[in-house]
Design a protein around this motif. Structure first.
Motif, PDB file in Angstrom:
ATOM      1  N   LEU A 267      11.972   3.072 -26.456  1.00 31.17           N
ATOM      2  CA  LEU A 267      11.591   1.731 -26.900  1.00 31.17           C
ATOM      3  C   LEU A 267      10.092   1.474 -26.761  1.00 31.17           C
ATOM      4  O   LEU A 267       9.626   0.371 -27.036  1.00 31.17           O
ATOM      5  CB  LEU A 267      12.380   0.680 -26.111  1.00 31.17           C
ATOM      6  CG  LEU A 267      13.894   0.672 -26.344  1.00 31.17           C
ATOM      7  CD1 LEU A 267      14.589  -0.290 -25.392  1.00 31.17           C
ATOM      8  CD2 LEU A 267      14.221   0.322 -27.791  1.00 31.17           C
ATOM      9  N   ARG A 268       9.339   2.497 -26.304  1.00 34.52           N
ATOM     10  CA  ARG A 268       7.867   2.447 -26.173  1.00 34.52           C
ATOM     11  C   ARG A 268       7.435   1.386 -25.158  1.00 34.52           C
ATOM     12  O   ARG A 268       6.416   0.716 -25.320  1.00 34.52           O
ATOM     13  CB  ARG A 268       7.210   2.216 -27.533  1.00 34.52           C
ATOM     14  CG  ARG A 268       7.568   3.254 -28.582  1.00 34.52           C
ATOM     15  CD  ARG A 268       7.118   2.855 -29.962  1.00 34.52           C
ATOM     16  NE  ARG A 268       5.660   2.867 -30.068  1.00 34.52           N
ATOM     17  CZ  ARG A 268       5.001   2.346 -31.101  1.00 34.52           C
ATOM     18  NH1 ARG A 268       5.657   1.770 -32.092  1.00 34.52           N
ATOM     19  NH2 ARG A 268       3.689   2.397 -31.144  1.00 34.52           N
ATOM     20  N   CYS A 269       8.210   1.254 -24.103  1.00 33.97           N
ATOM     21  CA  CYS A 269       7.904   0.292 -23.050  1.00 33.97           C
ATOM     22  C   CYS A 269       6.699   0.772 -22.237  1.00 33.97           C
ATOM     23  O   CYS A 269       6.656   1.927 -21.817  1.00 33.97           O
ATOM     24  CB  CYS A 269       9.121   0.137 -22.140  1.00 33.97           C
ATOM     25  SG  CYS A 269       8.871  -0.976 -20.757  1.00 33.97           S
ATOM     26  N   PRO A 270       5.695  -0.074 -22.000  1.00 32.41           N
ATOM     27  CA  PRO A 270       4.550   0.335 -21.173  1.00 32.41           C
ATOM     28  C   PRO A 270       4.996   0.802 -19.788  1.00 32.41           C
ATOM     29  O   PRO A 270       5.925   0.247 -19.194  1.00 32.41           O
ATOM     30  CB  PRO A 270       3.710  -0.947 -21.086  1.00 32.41           C
ATOM     31  CG  PRO A 270       4.070  -1.731 -22.309  1.00 32.41           C
ATOM     32  CD  PRO A 270       5.528  -1.436 -22.546  1.00 32.41           C
ATOM     33  N   LEU A 271       4.318   1.815 -19.263  1.00 26.73           N
ATOM     34  CA  LEU A 271       4.711   2.428 -17.999  1.00 26.73           C
ATOM     35  C   LEU A 271       4.673   1.451 -16.834  1.00 26.73           C
ATOM     36  O   LEU A 271       5.413   1.601 -15.856  1.00 26.73           O
ATOM     37  CB  LEU A 271       3.806   3.624 -17.694  1.00 26.73           C
ATOM     38  CG  LEU A 271       3.938   4.829 -18.619  1.00 26.73           C
ATOM     39  CD1 LEU A 271       2.927   5.902 -18.225  1.00 26.73           C
ATOM     40  CD2 LEU A 271       5.357   5.395 -18.584  1.00 26.73           C
ATOM     41  N   HIS A 272       3.799   0.444 -16.887  1.00 24.58           N
ATOM     42  CA  HIS A 272       3.652  -0.476 -15.766  1.00 24.58           C
ATOM     43  C   HIS A 272       4.555  -1.708 -15.874  1.00 24.58           C
ATOM     44  O   HIS A 272       4.547  -2.548 -14.973  1.00 24.58           O
ATOM     45  CB  HIS A 272       2.192  -0.939 -15.637  1.00 24.58           C
ATOM     46  CG  HIS A 272       1.270   0.128 -15.134  1.00 24.58           C
ATOM     47  ND1 HIS A 272       0.675   1.037 -15.977  1.00 24.58           N
ATOM     48  CD2 HIS A 272       0.849   0.441 -13.879  1.00 24.58           C
ATOM     49  CE1 HIS A 272      -0.083   1.859 -15.258  1.00 24.58           C
ATOM     50  NE2 HIS A 272       0.011   1.523 -13.992  1.00 24.58           N
ATOM     51  N   PHE A 273       5.325  -1.838 -16.957  1.00 24.50           N
ATOM     52  CA  PHE A 273       6.164  -3.031 -17.080  1.00 24.50           C
ATOM     53  C   PHE A 273       7.257  -3.002 -16.016  1.00 24.50           C
ATOM     54  O   PHE A 273       8.010  -2.031 -15.882  1.00 24.50           O
ATOM     55  CB  PHE A 273       6.804  -3.113 -18.468  1.00 24.50           C
ATOM     56  CG  PHE A 273       7.746  -4.291 -18.602  1.00 24.50           C
ATOM     57  CD1 PHE A 273       7.247  -5.575 -18.699  1.00 24.50           C
ATOM     58  CD2 PHE A 273       9.124  -4.104 -18.594  1.00 24.50           C
ATOM     59  CE1 PHE A 273       8.100  -6.669 -18.791  1.00 24.50           C
ATOM     60  CE2 PHE A 273       9.985  -5.184 -18.694  1.00 24.50           C
ATOM     61  CZ  PHE A 273       9.465  -6.467 -18.799  1.00 24.50           C
ATOM     62  N   GLY A 274       7.347  -4.096 -15.251  1.00 28.93           N
ATOM     63  CA  GLY A 274       8.359  -4.199 -14.205  1.00 28.93           C
ATOM     64  C   GLY A 274       8.018  -3.462 -12.933  1.00 28.93           C
ATOM     65  O   GLY A 274       8.830  -3.405 -12.010  1.00 28.93           O
ATOM     66  N   ALA A 275       6.814  -2.902 -12.855  1.00 30.04           N
ATOM     67  CA  ALA A 275       6.429  -2.115 -11.686  1.00 30.04           C
ATOM     68  C   ALA A 275       5.940  -3.014 -10.559  1.00 30.04           C
ATOM     69  O   ALA A 275       5.556  -4.163 -10.785  1.00 30.04           O
ATOM     70  CB  ALA A 275       5.330  -1.120 -12.074  1.00 30.04           C
ATOM     71  N   PRO A 276       5.911  -2.505  -9.325  1.00 26.03           N
ATOM     72  CA  PRO A 276       5.363  -3.296  -8.209  1.00 26.03           C
ATOM     73  C   PRO A 276       3.856  -3.434  -8.318  1.00 26.03           C
ATOM     74  O   PRO A 276       3.150  -2.504  -8.707  1.00 26.03           O
ATOM     75  CB  PRO A 276       5.757  -2.474  -6.974  1.00 26.03           C
ATOM     76  CG  PRO A 276       5.938  -1.084  -7.474  1.00 26.03           C
ATOM     77  CD  PRO A 276       6.454  -1.218  -8.876  1.00 26.03           C
ATOM     78  N   PHE A 277       3.371  -4.619  -7.954  1.00 29.24           N
ATOM     79  CA  PHE A 277       1.938  -4.911  -7.955  1.00 29.24           C
ATOM     80  C   PHE A 277       1.666  -5.686  -6.677  1.00 29.24           C
ATOM     81  O   PHE A 277       2.145  -6.815  -6.520  1.00 29.24           O
ATOM     82  CB  PHE A 277       1.553  -5.735  -9.185  1.00 29.24           C
ATOM     83  CG  PHE A 277       0.068  -5.878  -9.395  1.00 29.24           C
ATOM     84  CD1 PHE A 277      -0.567  -5.190 -10.409  1.00 29.24           C
ATOM     85  CD2 PHE A 277      -0.693  -6.699  -8.580  1.00 29.24           C
ATOM     86  CE1 PHE A 277      -1.936  -5.310 -10.623  1.00 29.24           C
ATOM     87  CE2 PHE A 277      -2.064  -6.829  -8.768  1.00 29.24           C
ATOM     88  CZ  PHE A 277      -2.686  -6.131  -9.805  1.00 29.24           C
ATOM     89  N   GLY A 278       0.935  -5.070  -5.741  1.00 30.16           N
ATOM     90  CA  GLY A 278       0.830  -5.696  -4.428  1.00 30.16           C
ATOM     91  C   GLY A 278      -0.564  -5.726  -3.845  1.00 30.16           C
ATOM     92  O   GLY A 278      -1.515  -5.161  -4.402  1.00 30.16           O
ATOM     93  N   PHE A 279      -0.657  -6.408  -2.706  1.00 31.01           N
ATOM     94  CA  PHE A 279      -1.926  -6.548  -1.983  1.00 31.01           C
ATOM     95  C   PHE A 279      -1.642  -6.459  -0.493  1.00 31.01           C
ATOM     96  O   PHE A 279      -0.742  -7.126   0.025  1.00 31.01           O
ATOM     97  CB  PHE A 279      -2.595  -7.879  -2.303  1.00 31.01           C
ATOM     98  CG  PHE A 279      -3.867  -8.124  -1.525  1.00 31.01           C
ATOM     99  CD1 PHE A 279      -5.059  -7.536  -1.913  1.00 31.01           C
ATOM    100  CD2 PHE A 279      -3.858  -8.927  -0.384  1.00 31.01           C
ATOM    101  CE1 PHE A 279      -6.227  -7.748  -1.183  1.00 31.01           C
ATOM    102  CE2 PHE A 279      -5.015  -9.152   0.341  1.00 31.01           C
ATOM    103  CZ  PHE A 279      -6.209  -8.548  -0.061  1.00 31.01           C
ATOM    104  N   LEU A 280      -2.445  -5.635   0.212  1.00 32.78           N
ATOM    105  CA  LEU A 280      -2.287  -5.413   1.642  1.00 32.78           C
ATOM    106  C   LEU A 280      -3.574  -5.728   2.379  1.00 32.78           C
ATOM    107  O   LEU A 280      -4.664  -5.306   1.958  1.00 32.78           O
ATOM    108  CB  LEU A 280      -1.916  -3.947   1.894  1.00 32.78           C
ATOM    109  CG  LEU A 280      -1.889  -3.480   3.358  1.00 32.78           C
ATOM    110  CD1 LEU A 280      -0.723  -4.119   4.108  1.00 32.78           C
ATOM    111  CD2 LEU A 280      -1.801  -1.951   3.424  1.00 32.78           C
TER     112      LEU A 280
END
Length: 336
Positions: A267-280
């Motif tokens: 479906l050509r979904c971007p690799l980062h869609f739905g991925a974790p995005f965080g800050f430490l």
């Protein structure tokens, strides 16, 4: 600071610290630093060998920034339902055969932003979005991503972990029907149950009753869960344990995850869609779910949305929900 002129950067809204902007040059690492701030930016597959992006400097931005620039002209192409319909049919076959309970196909809509506007302007639009959402962004000179998500993967402070199940979607005007919709309830409870079962071996877990979260243009079912862990674990441990359950497969096995990866690729979904995005920083790790987002390379854009498929799903309903979510993302970014 003019974000539009920064050739690289990372941004996140922290629940207690507000808007945080990391500026480059960034150092990338397989492990978090012993001290100082770091952003965690990975793919949905969790296969970035150096997901920790350590900024040269960290800046706190005012909650009320400059107004967004004039709306850009974007030439959108309507997504074709054919590939989605094929993937949907394959999912329903596996559900009927008892191999799946739930999976989440995601499909992008592509567009091109016309000059003189540039995609980095999307970051300014995200910052000026609804206060109930969390803006986030990561960009380099030629490509990037930016989103406005209502969903947190988890917030870790020592041995305490707070997370949420956010699944089931409808329009606000349909709330009376939505709260009794068996398909939406089942989709949500699969997600909430999955989180509960994964956290329970590590300590004491409490969960709230299922409720409705009204985000203005959409409503969702939401359940909040809190873990008091018996032992201290790293953020990477929890990221591996809870890889975006609302966007994954249930049951979650190597085979079902591989199949979902194949469906997303087709479906050509971007690799980062739905991925974790965080800050430490200072032992406090706050992690978002990378949805309600736009991705770019040069002037080319991708707006991706996904929706849960369960036994009671229908193709027409799911395709309509994907469009509703795309419209919501554009509304959040104040885009045509």
């Amino acid at each position: 600071m003019d974000i539009k002129t920064l050739t690289s950067g990372a941004l996140i809204k922290h629940p207690s610290r507000g808007l945080l902007l990391g500026t480059g040059p960034f150092r990338e690492s397989a492990e978090p630093p012993d001290s100082g701030p770091a952003f965690y930016i990975d793919t949905f597959r969790l296969d970035d060998p150096r997901p920790w992006k350590i900024p040269a400097a960290l800046h706190a931005l005012p909650a009320e920034g400059n107004p967004p620039p004039p709306a850009p002209e974007i030439r959108w192409a309507e997504p074709s339902p054919d590939a989605y319909a094929q993937v949907f049919a394959e999912m329903m076959e596996q559900i009927a055969a008892g191999q799946l309970m739930k999976s989440v196909p995601a499909i992008p809509q592509f567009g091109e932003m016309l000059l003189p506007h540039t995609p980095r302007e999307l970051i300014l639009r995200a910052i000026s979005s609804s206060p109930s959402h969390y803006p986030y962004a990561w960009w380099t000179e030629r490509e990037g991503l930016c989103g406005i998500t209502p969903e947190t993967l988890f917030h870790q402070q020592g041995r305490r972990l707070e997370t949420m199940a956010l699944a089931g979607t409808a329009r606000p005007e349909d709330e009376g029907v939505f709260i009794n919709d068996d398909k939406e309830i089942r989709e949500h409870e699969i997600v909430a149950g999955s989180i509960l079962s994964r956290l329970s071996p590590f300590g004491s877990v409490t969960r709230t009753a299922r409720s409705v979260l009204n985000l203005g243009t959409l409503i969702h079912f939401v359940t909040y869960l809190t873990l008091e862990s018996d032992e201290q674990h790293t953020p990477a441990h929890w990221i591996r344990l809870l890889p975006t359950p609302a966007l994954g497969s249930q049951p979650r096995t190597e085979n079902t995850l591989a199949q979902l990866d194949d469906w997303r690729s087709r479906l050509r979904c971007p690799l980062h869609f739905g991925a974790p995005f965080g800050f430490l920083e200072d032992g406090d790790f706050f992690c978002l779910v990378g949805i309600r987002s736009l991705y770019w390379q040069g002037q080319r854009l991708a707006l991706c949305t996904g929706g849960g498929v369960v036994a009671s799903s229908t193709l027409t309903h799911e395709w309509r929900e994907l469009k509703l979510k795309r419209d919501t993302v554009r509304h959040s970014f104040h885009l045509p």
